[in-house]
Write an enzyme that holds these catalytic residues in place. Structure first.
Site, PDB file in Angstrom:
ATOM      1  N   HIS A 238      -1.037  -3.659   6.052  1.00 45.80           N
ATOM      2  CA  HIS A 238      -2.483  -3.791   5.821  1.00 45.80           C
ATOM      3  C   HIS A 238      -3.311  -3.175   6.939  1.00 45.80           C
ATOM      4  O   HIS A 238      -4.101  -2.273   6.679  1.00 45.80           O
ATOM      5  CB  HIS A 238      -2.866  -5.247   5.592  1.00 45.80           C
ATOM      6  CG  HIS A 238      -4.225  -5.412   4.969  1.00 45.80           C
ATOM      7  ND1 HIS A 238      -4.638  -4.687   3.866  1.00 45.80           N
ATOM      8  CD2 HIS A 238      -5.275  -6.234   5.283  1.00 45.80           C
ATOM      9  CE1 HIS A 238      -5.868  -5.042   3.533  1.00 45.80           C
ATOM     10  NE2 HIS A 238      -6.285  -5.972   4.376  1.00 45.80           N
ATOM     11  N   ASP A 239      -3.175  -3.645   8.179  1.00 49.97           N
ATOM     12  CA  ASP A 239      -3.798  -2.925   9.286  1.00 49.97           C
ATOM     13  C   ASP A 239      -2.914  -1.737   9.640  1.00 49.97           C
ATOM     14  O   ASP A 239      -1.693  -1.882   9.803  1.00 49.97           O
ATOM     15  CB  ASP A 239      -3.990  -3.842  10.496  1.00 49.97           C
ATOM     16  CG  ASP A 239      -5.353  -4.510  10.496  1.00 49.97           C
ATOM     17  OD1 ASP A 239      -6.293  -3.929   9.917  1.00 49.97           O
ATOM     18  OD2 ASP A 239      -5.495  -5.602  11.070  1.00 49.97           O
TER      19      ASP A 239
ATOM     20  N   ASP B 264       0.863  -1.180   0.000  1.00 45.49           N
ATOM     21  CA  ASP B 264       0.000   0.000   0.000  1.00 45.49           C
ATOM     22  C   ASP B 264       0.899   1.230   0.000  1.00 45.49           C
ATOM     23  O   ASP B 264       0.879   2.068   0.912  1.00 45.49           O
ATOM     24  CB  ASP B 264      -0.972  -0.015   1.175  1.00 45.49           C
ATOM     25  CG  ASP B 264      -2.204  -0.879   0.888  1.00 45.49           C
ATOM     26  OD1 ASP B 264      -2.237  -1.525  -0.184  1.00 45.49           O
ATOM     27  OD2 ASP B 264      -3.115  -0.926   1.725  1.00 45.49           O
TER      28      ASP B 264
ATOM     29  N   HIS C  84      -8.755  -4.935  10.045  1.00 51.59           N
ATOM     30  CA  HIS C  84      -8.941  -6.013   9.074  1.00 51.59           C
ATOM     31  C   HIS C  84      -8.908  -7.390   9.743  1.00 51.59           C
ATOM     32  O   HIS C  84      -9.559  -8.320   9.265  1.00 51.59           O
ATOM     33  CB  HIS C  84      -7.863  -5.942   7.993  1.00 51.59           C
ATOM     34  CG  HIS C  84      -7.969  -4.737   7.124  1.00 51.59           C
ATOM     35  ND1 HIS C  84      -9.017  -4.540   6.252  1.00 51.59           N
ATOM     36  CD2 HIS C  84      -7.157  -3.655   6.986  1.00 51.59           C
ATOM     37  CE1 HIS C  84      -8.847  -3.393   5.614  1.00 51.59           C
ATOM     38  NE2 HIS C  84      -7.736  -2.840   6.047  1.00 51.59           N
TER      39      HIS C  84
ATOM     40  N   TYR D 192      -1.661   5.771  -2.089  1.00 49.75           N
ATOM     41  CA  TYR D 192      -3.115   5.842  -1.899  1.00 49.75           C
ATOM     42  C   TYR D 192      -3.720   6.855  -2.859  1.00 49.75           C
ATOM     43  O   TYR D 192      -3.054   7.778  -3.306  1.00 49.75           O
ATOM     44  CB  TYR D 192      -3.414   6.250  -0.455  1.00 49.75           C
ATOM     45  CG  TYR D 192      -3.231   5.117   0.520  1.00 49.75           C
ATOM     46  CD1 TYR D 192      -4.235   4.181   0.723  1.00 49.75           C
ATOM     47  CD2 TYR D 192      -2.041   4.967   1.218  1.00 49.75           C
ATOM     48  CE1 TYR D 192      -4.064   3.130   1.615  1.00 49.75           C
ATOM     49  CE2 TYR D 192      -1.866   3.921   2.102  1.00 49.75           C
ATOM     50  CZ  TYR D 192      -2.883   3.009   2.298  1.00 49.75           C
ATOM     51  OH  TYR D 192      -2.710   1.970   3.166  1.00 49.75           O
TER      52      TYR D 192
END
Length: 292
Positions: free
Chosen positions: A216-217, A41, A190, A44
């Site tokens: 991710h989290d 990620d 998540h 964004y």
């Protein structure tokens, strides 16, 4: 061997991304780091539009400017990166834009610590494993070029993973570390990724992996279950955070969690593996030692 781990960061400096970057530079200088790991990620909200996308400059090159961070950035893709032009981040043109950038779907990094000890890092592409991204009614669009349709993707992903895990099985390194974007165990928003627990975790357990590092989290976590050798590290707090942590205790495996921005440093020696968790102001929030 010293390195930093950051994830879920690329927001043009906003949401304390620039503040975290500044403290990464300070800690990177203190540790004289060898490289930085980005667990995905990277940009964004929807990755890059192509190899000329200005977000690469405004969210990466102009943010991580400290001298200590001018080292290789070993990078993998996250689910938000797949929402744009996923191939752009893998393109050699990005390394021409910034020589630090090294991004692949899967790869291996081997480093020697001494004549008798070494570290093997295995980077895996976890996004294609997640079932919800392939649902017909999915609200996001993913760039599966080279991986789709679904059955072909599964086959190619398993084959790629088999190749990586063949290397993992043959590894005689003192320390074995696997890096992916998605959580396996997490108490963040998540939570657990059941697909990885079903398909990947048994392989890691079978081959004596010491740590799995992910993002991710958007938080920092240290999870270790008493019946497993693997330490789970979440470092997904590179920018937007404060998404919630579910209550848990050491009995559930949770040794530390911080619902805010920050990053992780790692120092790996022949008999010890030190992990330190920092907030956006450079405060050490948590420290853990893995030992051989």
């Amino acid at each position: 061997l010293n390195f930093l781990v950051i994830g879920d960061w690329g927001r043009n400096g906003f949401y304390n991304q620039s503040l975290v970057a500044s403290q990464m530079g300070r800690v990177g200088e203190l540790l004289d780091i060898d490289f930085v790991i980005s667990v995905g990620d990277n940009f964004y909200n929807t990755g890059l539009t192509g190899v000329k996308d200005p977000k690469f400059t405004t969210s990466f090159s102009r943010i991580y400017t400290a001298p200590s961070l001018q080292k290789p950035w070993y990078t993998i893709l996250g689910n938000h990166d797949y929402m744009g032009d996923a191939l752009a981040q893998l393109d050699p043109a990005m390394t021409q834009r910034d020589s630090r950038w090294y991004c692949r779907r899967e790869f291996e990094l081997r480093r020697s610590l001494s004549c008798e000890s070494s570290v093997d890092l295995f980077f895996i592409d976890t996004t294609p494993f997640i079932d919800e991204y392939w649902m017909p009614n999915a609200t996001q669009t993913f760039d599966w070029r080279g991986l789709a349709p679904r059955q072909e993707q599964l086959r190619s992903q398993v084959e790629a993973s088999d190749a990586a895990f063949t290397l993992l099985a043959s590894s005689r390194a003192t320390w074995k570390i696997v890096v992916g974007h998605h959580t396996m165990h997490s108490f963040g928003r998540h939570g657990d990724s059941v697909e990885l627990l079903d398909q990947i975790l048994p392989v890691l357990e079978a081959h004596d992996v010491d740590a799995y590092i992910n993002g991710h989290d958007h938080c920092l976590e240290h999870i270790k279950h008493s019946d497993s050798k693997i330490t789970f590290i979440t470092s997904g707090a590179g920018s937007k955070s404060w998404q919630g942590i579910r209550p848990a205790t050491v009995a559930n495996g949770l040794h530390f969690a911080y619902d805010g921005q920050g990053f992780v440093s790692a120092s790996v020696g022949r008999s010890s593996f030190l992990l330190e968790f920092y907030d956006a102001f450079g405060n050490v929030l948590h420290t853990t030692h893995l030992r051989k």
